[in-house]
Design a protein around this motif. Structure first.
Motif, short mmCIF file in Angstrom:
data_model
loop_
_atom_site.label_atom_id
_atom_site.label_comp_id
_atom_site.label_asym_id
_atom_site.label_seq_id
_atom_site.Cartn_x
_atom_site.Cartn_y
_atom_site.Cartn_z
N LEU A 39 -7.01 24.92 -8.36
CA LEU A 39 -6.37 25.99 -9.11
C LEU A 39 -7.34 27.15 -9.33
CD1 LEU A 39 -4.68 23.88 -11.95
CD2 LEU A 39 -3.59 24.77 -9.87
N THR A 40 -6.78 28.35 -9.33
CA THR A 40 -7.53 29.55 -9.69
C THR A 40 -6.79 30.24 -10.83
OG1 THR A 40 -8.30 29.86 -7.42
CG2 THR A 40 -8.46 31.75 -8.92
N ALA A 41 -7.44 30.30 -12.01
CA ALA A 41 -6.80 30.92 -13.17
C ALA A 41 -6.71 32.43 -12.98
CB ALA A 41 -7.60 30.60 -14.44
N GLN A 42 -5.55 33.00 -13.28
CA GLN A 42 -5.36 34.44 -13.17
C GLN A 42 -5.83 35.15 -14.44
OE1 GLN A 42 -4.11 35.50 -9.92
NE2 GLN A 42 -4.87 33.39 -9.91
N ILE A 43 -5.96 34.40 -15.51
CA ILE A 43 -6.52 34.90 -16.77
C ILE A 43 -7.50 33.84 -17.26
CG2 ILE A 43 -6.01 35.63 -19.14
CD1 ILE A 43 -3.12 36.16 -18.24
N ASP A 44 -8.67 34.25 -17.71
CA ASP A 44 -9.68 33.29 -18.17
C ASP A 44 -9.16 32.59 -19.44
OD1 ASP A 44 -11.87 31.89 -19.14
OD2 ASP A 44 -13.29 33.48 -18.69
N PRO A 45 -8.93 31.28 -19.38
CA PRO A 45 -8.40 30.56 -20.55
C PRO A 45 -9.39 30.45 -21.70
CG PRO A 45 -8.95 29.01 -18.81
CD PRO A 45 -9.10 30.38 -18.22
N GLN A 46 -10.66 30.79 -21.47
CA GLN A 46 -11.64 30.80 -22.56
C GLN A 46 -11.67 32.15 -23.27
OE1 GLN A 46 -13.82 28.08 -23.67
NE2 GLN A 46 -12.05 27.18 -22.67
N ILE A 47 -11.00 33.14 -22.68
CA ILE A 47 -10.90 34.45 -23.31
C ILE A 47 -9.52 34.62 -23.95
CG2 ILE A 47 -10.86 36.94 -22.91
CD1 ILE A 47 -12.98 36.52 -20.78
N GLN A 48 -8.46 34.34 -23.18
CA GLN A 48 -7.12 34.34 -23.76
C GLN A 48 -6.82 32.92 -24.19
OE1 GLN A 48 -3.78 36.61 -22.05
NE2 GLN A 48 -2.59 34.71 -22.10
N THR A 49 -7.05 32.66 -25.45
CA THR A 49 -6.97 31.28 -25.94
C THR A 49 -5.61 30.91 -26.51
OG1 THR A 49 -7.84 31.97 -28.08
CG2 THR A 49 -9.43 31.22 -26.43
#
Length: 344
Positions: free
Chosen positions: A22-32
Motif C-alpha cells: 500500500l501507498t498512503a495518499q495522505i500521511d496517516p501520522q499527519i492527518q490523524t
C-alpha cells in the motif's frame, strides 16, 4: 468487475503478508482523523478510517475498473469486511497507523538544548538516532522537574524509539511535534503558582531573609508536615510501611508518579535554598562527614520554613485552619524581596 467478500478478505490478508503493498495518499501520522486513501499494488484503492492514529474500519474500496464498494454496500453485502481490524503491528507496518502519543516535556533553562527557541507547531528532532533521547512523559505527575526555571511543553511523539525497553511512564523518541507551551506552575498541582512563588523566593535568599525565616518559623511545623505526608499517602493509597514514622523534612517519596502533593516542589525548594547558601556564604552554611553534607542553622531553619509554607499553600486540603496557620507562620512574616532587591 465483480468481486466477492472472500476476494476482498483475501486481498486484505495479502496486504498483511506483503504480497500486496500500500501507498498512503495522505500521511496517516499527519492527518490523524478522517479517511486515508491507499493505492494498492494490485490496482485497488482502499480508504481506511483513521481515528487518532488507529485503524477504525474500511470505509470504501475502489476497484481498477472504477467500481466503488462504499460503506453502505460493504455494510449490506460484505459485513465481514466491515468487521476487519488488523493487529496493531499490521496497522503500523502496512497502513502506517499508530496511536497518537501526546505527553509532556520539561526542560530546565540550564539544559534547554533543542527547545531553546521552540514554537508551537514546530517539529524538533535529535541530530542522531542515539542517546540522549527526547523524553515525553505520560502525565504531569510523572514529569520530572530536576531544576527550575524551565519550559513545560505539550508534545506529540512522531518518531519513538523501538523497542522502548523500559516500563516507566514515559516515551523515548527522536522527534516530536510541539503542541503548545504551558505554564510551569502546572507541575506543582492545583496551587502551583503559589509554589513557584516560594521556589523563586528560595532561589534569591540573602542573609537577612534567612534570619527572619529562621526566627519566625513555628516549632510545630515539622510535625504537621510529617502528618501531612501520612494523610496524603492514605489519600493516594500509597503503601505506608510505618504510619508513625517522622517524615518531617522528606522532600520526595522517590515514586515517579507519586512524588509529593506538589510534585517536585519540595525538592526544588530545598535545592534552591542549598544554592543560595553556597552563593551567599559557601561552605560555612554546611556540615558534612565522609558520606553526607547538610545545611546548618539558620539555613536549615529557613529551608524548613519554606517547605512548610509549600505544604500549607500547595496542599491545604490536608490540614485544618489552625495547622495551616502554623505552617505559614515563617512565610507570613518573611522579609519581602522588594525591600532588598527592588523587586515588585
Amino acid at each position: 468487475m465483480t468481486v466477492t467478500e472472500q476476494d476482498v478478505l483475501d486481498v486484505l490478508r495479502q496486504i498483511e503478508t506483503g504480497e500486496v503493498t500500500l501507498t498512503a495518499q495522505i500521511d496517516p501520522q499527519i492527518q490523524t482523523k478522517g479517511d486515508i486513501p491507499y493505492k494498492a499494488s494490485n490496482g485497488w484503492t482502499i480508504e481506511v478510517s483513521n481515528w487518532s492514529g488507529e485503524f477504525s474500519g474500511i470505509g470504501k474500496i475502489i476497484l481498477p475498473d472504477g467500481t466503488i464498494l462504499d460503506d453502505e454496500f460493504l455494510d449490506k453485502h460484505m459485513p465481514n469486511v466491515q468487521l476487519y481490524f488488523p493487529e496493531k503491528e499490521v496497522e503500523w507496518r502496512c497502513y502506517g497507523m499508530k496511536p497518537i502519543i501526546v505527553g509532556y516535556i520539561y526542560r530546565p533553562i540550564d539544559k534547554i538544548g533543542l527547545f531553546e527557541n521552540c514554537q508551537d507547531g514546530q517539529i524538533i528532532s535529535t541530530a542522531e538516532r542515539k542517546p540522549p533521547y527526547i523524553i515525553v512523559n505520560d502525565s504531569l505527575e510523572t514529569t520530572l522537574a530536576a531544576n527550575w526555571p524551565g519550559k513545560l511543553l505539550l508534545a506529540q511523539v512522531l518518531d519513538p524509539l523501538e523497542p522502548q525497553d523500559h516500563s516507566g511512564p514515559y516515551t523515548r523518541c527522536f522527534s516530536v511535534k510541539l503542541v503548545w507551551e504551558m505554564k510551569t506552575e502546572r507541575l506543582f498541582g492545583e496551587h502551583g503558582s503559589k509554589i513557584e512563588t516560594v521556589i523563586h523566593y528560595a532561589s534569591r535568599l540573602e542573609a537577612s531573609h534567612v534570619l527572619r525565616l529562621a526566627k519566625s518559623r513555628s516549632g510545630g511545623g515539622r510535625a504537621i508536615t510529617s502528618e501531612g505526608w501520612h494523610r496524603w499517602m492514605a489519600e493516594r493509597e500509597v503503601f505506608d510501611r510505618d504510619p508513625d514514622r517522622d517524615m518531617g523534612g522528606v522532600v520526595n517519596l522517590g515514586n515517579r508518579s507519586k512524588k509529593s502533593p506538589i510534585g517536585d516542589g519540595l525538592s526544588l525548594i530545598h535545592r534552591k535554598v542549598w544554592e543560595s547558601a553556597l552563593r551567599e556564604i559557601g561552605d560555612a552554611a554546611f556540615e558534612e562527614d565522609e558520606e553526607e553534607k547538610w545545611l546548618i542553622p539558620p539555613w536549615s531553619d529557613a529551608v524548613g520554613a519554606l517547605m512548610e509554607a509549600a505544604w500549607g499553600l500547595g496542599a491545604p486540603h490536608l490540614f485544618s485552619a489552625a495547622e495551616i496557620e502554623t505552617l505559614l507562620k515563617g512565610w507570613s512574616q518573611r522579609e519581602p524581596m522588594g525591600a532588598l532587591n527592588g523587586d515588585k
